[in-house]
Design an enzyme around this catalytic site. Structure first.
Site: not given
Length: 231
Positions: A67, A97, A170, A173, A198, A208
């Site tokens: 971002r 964010k 933006h 992205r 995300h 893991y």
């Protein structure tokens, strides 16, 4: 300063059916077929008369798919191993964010492996600042007296380069997500999501698999950088 990089990726639009009614659409550069000239597909920020640090920030934004706020506040202290074998930008959770509670946990820092092109860019910034110290401090994209570049600086750059209404900061992205998911054909969808910071669907697997995913992220960002820039 000479700007000789050529932006040459084709960027598809997502269909309206794929977007929820509440999802905000960020403009991206339209898909360009490989048969067309690169000039028709490529923004020309190097031809626009704005501060060089803004142009560098624009390139770094595209290469890292973060971002814009993260790039504006990027600090040298967040860069690891810039001159080593595994350069990394570790964005603190506090600047991400995230929910307020998650911002306090360093486990939620966002790790961005740096491509060769991103490393070269940071070294270029370092040279402009007349510093040889790899452990510099302060803002990376400092527009003077320790001030961040403006909130609208890169958007204005794109508008003046002829992309008003077609591409916004933006939008990188959305482009990254579309192209890299398309290339992966679902095989590395979880890695693409992690690259965008995300939350992974399988949190146990993610816990893991951090070291293995970091290398996959490094490969992913390098592939993305190679798509964007001819070096």
């Amino acid at each position: 300063m000479r700007w000789q990089r050529t932006w040459s990726t084709r960027i598809p639009r997502r269909s309206s059916a794929a977007r929820s009614p509440r999802q905000r659409r960020h403009s991206t550069i339209p898909r360009c077929s490989r048969s067309r000239t690169r000039a028709r597909c490529s923004p020309r920020p190097r031809l626009v008369d704005v501060a060089p640090i803004v142009k560098l920030a624009s390139r770094f934004l595209a290469l890292t798919a973060v971002r814009f706020a993260a790039v504006r506040g990027a600090r040298w202290e967040e860069i690891e191993d810039l001159d080593g074998a595994a350069p990394l930008w570790r964005v603190p959770a506090a600047r991400m964010k995230l929910a307020a509670a998650k911002k306090l946990d360093a486990k939620n820092d966002h790790a961005v492996p740096l491509s060769r092109q991103a490393v070269a860019l940071l070294r270029e910034v370092r040279a402009i600042m007349h510093q040889d110290d790899a452990n510099m401090h302060g803002l990376i994209f400092d527009c003077g007296a320790g001030r961040m570049i403006g909130e609208k600086s890169i958007g204005t750059l794109y508008d003046r380069a002829g992309f008003e209404g077609r591409h916004v900061p933006h939008g990188w992205r959305a482009t990254f997500s579309t192209l890299m998911n398309e290339k992966a054909q679902g095989a590395d969808g979880d890695v693409v999501e992690r690259a965008l910071a995300h939350t992974p669907k399988d949190k146990v697997k993610a816990a893991y698999d951090r070291s293995a995913q970091l290398q996959r992220l490094r490969d992913l960002f390098q592939e993305w950088a190679d798509l964007l820039v001819d070096i």
